[in-house]
Design a protein around this motif. Structure first.
Motif, PDB file in Angstrom:
ATOM      1  N   SER A 121       3.285   3.772  20.692  1.00  0.00           N
ATOM      2  CA  SER A 121       3.070   4.227  21.957  1.00  0.00           C
ATOM      3  C   SER A 121       3.307   3.353  23.316  1.00  0.00           C
ATOM      4  CB  SER A 121       2.110   5.250  22.182  1.00  0.00           C
ATOM      5  OG  SER A 121       1.929   6.011  20.788  1.00  0.00           O
ATOM      6  N   THR A 122       3.440   2.094  23.068  1.00  0.00           N
ATOM      7  CA  THR A 122       3.398   0.995  24.153  1.00  0.00           C
ATOM      8  C   THR A 122       4.610   1.119  24.964  1.00  0.00           C
ATOM      9  OG1 THR A 122       3.984  -0.569  22.683  1.00  0.00           O
ATOM     10  CG2 THR A 122       1.595  -0.464  23.363  1.00  0.00           C
ATOM     11  N   VAL A 123       4.806   0.842  26.033  1.00  0.00           N
ATOM     12  CA  VAL A 123       6.046   0.692  27.001  1.00  0.00           C
ATOM     13  C   VAL A 123       7.328   0.705  26.063  1.00  0.00           C
ATOM     14  CG1 VAL A 123       7.202  -0.229  29.043  1.00  0.00           C
ATOM     15  CG2 VAL A 123       4.676   0.620  29.036  1.00  0.00           C
ATOM     16  N   VAL A 124       7.030  -0.609  25.488  1.00  0.00           N
ATOM     17  CA  VAL A 124       7.918  -1.201  24.512  1.00  0.00           C
ATOM     18  C   VAL A 124       7.376  -1.125  23.042  1.00  0.00           C
ATOM     19  CG1 VAL A 124       9.440  -3.102  23.597  1.00  0.00           C
ATOM     20  CG2 VAL A 124       9.119  -2.930  26.118  1.00  0.00           C
ATOM     21  N   PRO A 125       7.726  -0.234  22.096  1.00  0.00           N
ATOM     22  CA  PRO A 125       7.208   0.266  20.775  1.00  0.00           C
ATOM     23  C   PRO A 125       6.978  -1.092  20.293  1.00  0.00           C
ATOM     24  CG  PRO A 125       8.648   1.852  21.278  1.00  0.00           C
ATOM     25  CD  PRO A 125       9.176   0.879  22.479  1.00  0.00           C
ATOM     26  N   LEU A 126       5.570  -1.564  19.692  1.00  0.00           N
ATOM     27  CA  LEU A 126       5.308  -2.831  19.178  1.00  0.00           C
ATOM     28  C   LEU A 126       5.383  -3.006  17.803  1.00  0.00           C
ATOM     29  CD1 LEU A 126       3.781  -5.531  20.098  1.00  0.00           C
ATOM     30  CD2 LEU A 126       1.721  -4.011  19.346  1.00  0.00           C
ATOM     31  N   SER A 127       6.299  -3.991  17.254  1.00  0.00           N
ATOM     32  CA  SER A 127       6.329  -4.245  16.107  1.00  0.00           C
ATOM     33  C   SER A 127       4.837  -4.838  15.322  1.00  0.00           C
ATOM     34  CB  SER A 127       7.329  -5.460  15.895  1.00  0.00           C
ATOM     35  OG  SER A 127       8.590  -4.760  15.924  1.00  0.00           O
ATOM     36  N   SER A 128       4.651  -4.559  14.214  1.00  0.00           N
ATOM     37  CA  SER A 128       3.248  -4.865  13.822  1.00  0.00           C
ATOM     38  C   SER A 128       3.285  -5.258  12.080  1.00  0.00           C
ATOM     39  CB  SER A 128       2.341  -3.880  14.211  1.00  0.00           C
ATOM     40  OG  SER A 128       1.025  -4.388  13.859  1.00  0.00           O
ATOM     41  N   ILE A 129       2.248  -5.744  11.832  1.00  0.00           N
ATOM     42  CA  ILE A 129       1.835  -5.680  10.424  1.00  0.00           C
ATOM     43  C   ILE A 129       0.864  -4.544  10.077  1.00  0.00           C
ATOM     44  CG2 ILE A 129       1.183  -7.312   8.493  1.00  0.00           C
ATOM     45  CD1 ILE A 129       3.826  -7.982   9.645  1.00  0.00           C
ATOM     46  N   ARG A 130       1.190  -3.663   9.174  1.00  0.00           N
ATOM     47  CA  ARG A 130       0.381  -2.678   8.982  1.00  0.00           C
ATOM     48  C   ARG A 130      -0.726  -3.206   7.695  1.00  0.00           C
ATOM     49  NH1 ARG A 130       3.469   2.435   7.799  1.00  0.00           N
ATOM     50  NH2 ARG A 130       3.594   2.497   9.943  1.00  0.00           N
ATOM     51  N   GLN A 131      -1.960  -2.740   7.967  1.00  0.00           N
ATOM     52  CA  GLN A 131      -2.988  -2.483   7.032  1.00  0.00           C
ATOM     53  C   GLN A 131      -3.435  -1.124   6.775  1.00  0.00           C
ATOM     54  OE1 GLN A 131      -6.013  -6.270   7.053  1.00  0.00           O
ATOM     55  NE2 GLN A 131      -5.731  -5.797   9.251  1.00  0.00           N
ATOM     56  N   PRO A 132      -3.594  -0.873   5.622  1.00  0.00           N
ATOM     57  CA  PRO A 132      -4.095   0.611   5.160  1.00  0.00           C
ATOM     58  C   PRO A 132      -5.529   0.757   5.542  1.00  0.00           C
ATOM     59  CG  PRO A 132      -3.982  -0.532   3.378  1.00  0.00           C
ATOM     60  CD  PRO A 132      -3.440  -1.556   4.340  1.00  0.00           C
ATOM     61  N   ALA A 133      -6.073   0.770   6.775  1.00  0.00           N
ATOM     62  CA  ALA A 133      -7.386   0.750   7.298  1.00  0.00           C
ATOM     63  C   ALA A 133      -8.038   2.168   6.834  1.00  0.00           C
ATOM     64  CB  ALA A 133      -7.402   1.035   8.849  1.00  0.00           C
ATOM     65  N   HIS A 134      -7.497   3.015   6.576  1.00  0.00           N
ATOM     66  CA  HIS A 134      -8.350   4.391   6.030  1.00  0.00           C
ATOM     67  C   HIS A 134      -8.577   4.232   4.654  1.00  0.00           C
ATOM     68  CE1 HIS A 134      -9.135   8.620   4.796  1.00  0.00           C
ATOM     69  NE2 HIS A 134      -9.502   8.752   6.286  1.00  0.00           N
ATOM     70  N   ALA A 135      -7.484   3.762   3.623  1.00  0.00           N
ATOM     71  CA  ALA A 135      -7.561   3.574   2.605  1.00  0.00           C
ATOM     72  C   ALA A 135      -8.746   2.407   2.342  1.00  0.00           C
ATOM     73  CB  ALA A 135      -6.381   3.184   1.883  1.00  0.00           C
ATOM     74  N   ILE A 136      -8.831   1.349   3.111  1.00  0.00           N
ATOM     75  CA  ILE A 136      -9.689   0.143   2.946  1.00  0.00           C
ATOM     76  C   ILE A 136     -11.137   0.772   2.792  1.00  0.00           C
ATOM     77  CG2 ILE A 136     -10.554  -1.944   4.033  1.00  0.00           C
ATOM     78  CD1 ILE A 136      -7.681  -2.714   4.901  1.00  0.00           C
ATOM     79  N   GLY A 137     -11.427   1.395   3.914  1.00  0.00           N
ATOM     80  CA  GLY A 137     -12.647   2.228   4.108  1.00  0.00           C
ATOM     81  C   GLY A 137     -12.945   2.913   2.953  1.00  0.00           C
ATOM     82  N   ALA A 138     -12.058   3.874   2.416  1.00  0.00           N
ATOM     83  CA  ALA A 138     -12.524   4.742   1.318  1.00  0.00           C
ATOM     84  C   ALA A 138     -12.573   4.083   0.265  1.00  0.00           C
ATOM     85  CB  ALA A 138     -11.319   5.798   1.180  1.00  0.00           C
ATOM     86  N   THR A 139     -11.631   3.123  -0.129  1.00  0.00           N
ATOM     87  CA  THR A 139     -11.726   2.293  -1.260  1.00  0.00           C
ATOM     88  C   THR A 139     -13.140   1.602  -1.498  1.00  0.00           C
ATOM     89  OG1 THR A 139      -9.441   2.180  -1.517  1.00  0.00           O
ATOM     90  CG2 THR A 139     -10.752   0.626  -2.825  1.00  0.00           C
ATOM     91  N   ALA A 140     -13.799   1.012  -0.207  1.00  0.00           N
ATOM     92  CA  ALA A 140     -15.007   0.306  -0.256  1.00  0.00           C
ATOM     93  C   ALA A 140     -16.102   1.358  -0.747  1.00  0.00           C
ATOM     94  CB  ALA A 140     -15.245  -0.254   1.168  1.00  0.00           C
ATOM     95  N   VAL A 141     -16.244   2.456  -0.386  1.00  0.00           N
ATOM     96  CA  VAL A 141     -17.170   3.538  -0.809  1.00  0.00           C
ATOM     97  C   VAL A 141     -16.887   3.697  -2.282  1.00  0.00           C
ATOM     98  CG1 VAL A 141     -17.955   5.818  -0.682  1.00  0.00           C
ATOM     99  CG2 VAL A 141     -17.305   4.508   1.489  1.00  0.00           C
ATOM    100  N   ASP A 142     -15.673   3.847  -2.835  1.00  0.00           N
ATOM    101  CA  ASP A 142     -15.372   3.958  -4.128  1.00  0.00           C
ATOM    102  C   ASP A 142     -15.967   2.683  -4.880  1.00  0.00           C
ATOM    103  OD1 ASP A 142     -14.157   6.257  -3.840  1.00  0.00           O
ATOM    104  OD2 ASP A 142     -11.991   5.348  -3.973  1.00  0.00           O
ATOM    105  N   LEU A 143     -15.999   1.616  -4.563  1.00  0.00           N
ATOM    106  CA  LEU A 143     -16.513   0.325  -5.150  1.00  0.00           C
ATOM    107  C   LEU A 143     -18.079   0.475  -5.138  1.00  0.00           C
ATOM    108  CD1 LEU A 143     -14.083  -2.412  -4.026  1.00  0.00           C
ATOM    109  CD2 LEU A 143     -14.111  -1.267  -6.170  1.00  0.00           C
ATOM    110  N   LEU A 144     -18.671   0.927  -3.803  1.00  0.00           N
ATOM    111  CA  LEU A 144     -20.049   1.125  -3.965  1.00  0.00           C
ATOM    112  C   LEU A 144     -20.543   1.879  -4.849  1.00  0.00           C
ATOM    113  CD1 LEU A 144     -22.726   0.486  -2.579  1.00  0.00           C
ATOM    114  CD2 LEU A 144     -21.981   2.012  -0.788  1.00  0.00           C
ATOM    115  N   LEU A 145     -20.057   3.158  -4.955  1.00  0.00           N
ATOM    116  CA  LEU A 145     -20.242   4.222  -6.058  1.00  0.00           C
ATOM    117  C   LEU A 145     -20.172   3.610  -7.328  1.00  0.00           C
ATOM    118  CD1 LEU A 145     -18.550   7.273  -4.339  1.00  0.00           C
ATOM    119  CD2 LEU A 145     -21.246   6.454  -4.176  1.00  0.00           C
ATOM    120  N   GLU A 146     -19.349   2.801  -7.776  1.00  0.00           N
ATOM    121  CA  GLU A 146     -19.042   2.163  -8.957  1.00  0.00           C
ATOM    122  C   GLU A 146     -20.323   1.460  -9.314  1.00  0.00           C
ATOM    123  OE1 GLU A 146     -15.322   0.272  -9.343  1.00  0.00           O
ATOM    124  OE2 GLU A 146     -14.136   2.193  -9.055  1.00  0.00           O
TER     125      GLU A 146
END
Length: 329
Positions: A278-303
């Protein structure tokens, strides 16, 4: 004065044990007594001390999450993923912001241990295996791993991410590339720079310039953008260690300066936060699956809670290039 369980018992004309049963095992109490106790609770405005009850039981329904920068949208999305998965399992998340400060990180670990949290999800400021291994509670590393400590972890290959970003700029014909990020003591910054160097090594006559910043913030990036705008020998591309820096560089170079993006300067960030597109010039980036990282961390904790003797599991996500207008895509 805050009403106590004794006050509720007196108002309802029952014993403290009966009030406790109403709160915790209502099936053991007659419906009329349950109703009478709840009327007393409502009249007095009694609120049960759930934290004290959990402490007496030796465990809680909470887990701790310690991140490097809660103001960074990437970590906010990691927290949201952890909260969503925790809620699915009847748990809540207590958030701590270390600010890249090892002392604050240790203080939060002590606090969460005192609160008897079920475990802690930690983005470490320092991968000191001795410290990490001595927490005394289940610990899951988030966005980092240390084989020496033998801990479960959820991570992203930041070296590959840095390589993807820089290779993309090279493929766009850019040969003088600036890496913008810091402090260099942050592992993620160091890994992304290592990936950039690897990509540069594959292309003859390509040059990498490292511009170190004091923080990974928009303001730090804006200062770099202003500096680039004032230079005659400026690079023709910039890879920023996160999107906040890239947004700042974009502001400083184009709004406060005279650089055209991507014509004069191809620009790419890291994390692919929501604001990037949404920037003035849309920004190229390297995507990390942030939501999945948080959810997976909880899964590992429960394990880990379910089977403390199980071998620690490490989940590694691969980064993804998202090309937009800031690199001429």
């Amino acid at each position: 004065m805050t009403p106590s369980i004794k006050d509720v018992a007196a108002a309802a004309g029952v014993s403290v044990g009966t009030v406790s049963n109403v709160l915790n095992r209502p099936e053991k109490v007659s419906p009329s007594t349950v109703e009478r106790v709840h009327e007393a609770i409502d009249d007095l405005g009694f609120v049960r001390n759930d934290a004290a009850r959990q402490l007496r039981a030796g465990q809680s329904r909470s887990l701790g999450l310690i991140v490097l920068d809660s103001g960074n949208p990437f970590f906010a999305e990691v927290a949201r993923g952890a909260e969503d998965r925790a809620a699915e399992n009847g748990m809540t998340v207590l958030l701590g912001n270390s600010g890249h400060d090892g002392a604050r990180e240790s203080a939060y670990l002590d606090l969460f241990r005192e609160q008897r949290v079920r475990g802690v999800l930690l983005t470490p400021s320092d991968l000191d295996s001795a410290v990490l291994a001595s927490t005394g509670i289940p610990l899951i590393l988030v966005d980092g791993e240390t084989p020496a400590a033998n801990l479960p972890a959820v991570t992203v290959d930041d070296v590959e991410g840095g390589y993807l970003a820089t290779r993309h700029l090279l493929a766009r014909g850019r040969r003088h590339i600036a890496f913008v990020g810091g402090p260099p003591s942050i592992r993620q910054v160091a890994d992304r720079l290592a990936g950039a160097r690897r990509a540069l090594a594959e292309v003859p006559r390509a040059h990498l310039e490292v511009i170190t910043t004091p923080a990974l913030t928009v303001l730090a990036g804006r200062a770099v953008g202003e500096q680039l705008a004032a230079r005659a020998d400026r690079p023709d591309a910039a890879f920023c260690a996160n999107d906040l820096l890239a947004v700042g560089v974009l502001q400083g170079a184009t709004i406060l300066g005279s650089i055209r993006v991507p014509d004069d300067l191809a620009l790419i960030g890291y994390d692919d936060i929501d604001f990037a597109q949404s920037t003035v010039v849309p920004l190229s980036s390297i995507r990390q699956p942030a939501h999945a990282i948080g959810a997976t961390a909880v899964d590992l904790l429960l394990e880990s809670i379910a089977d403390p003797s199980a071998a620690p599991r490490v989940v590694r996500y691969r980064p993804e290039l998202v090309a937009r207008a800031s690199t001429g895509a």
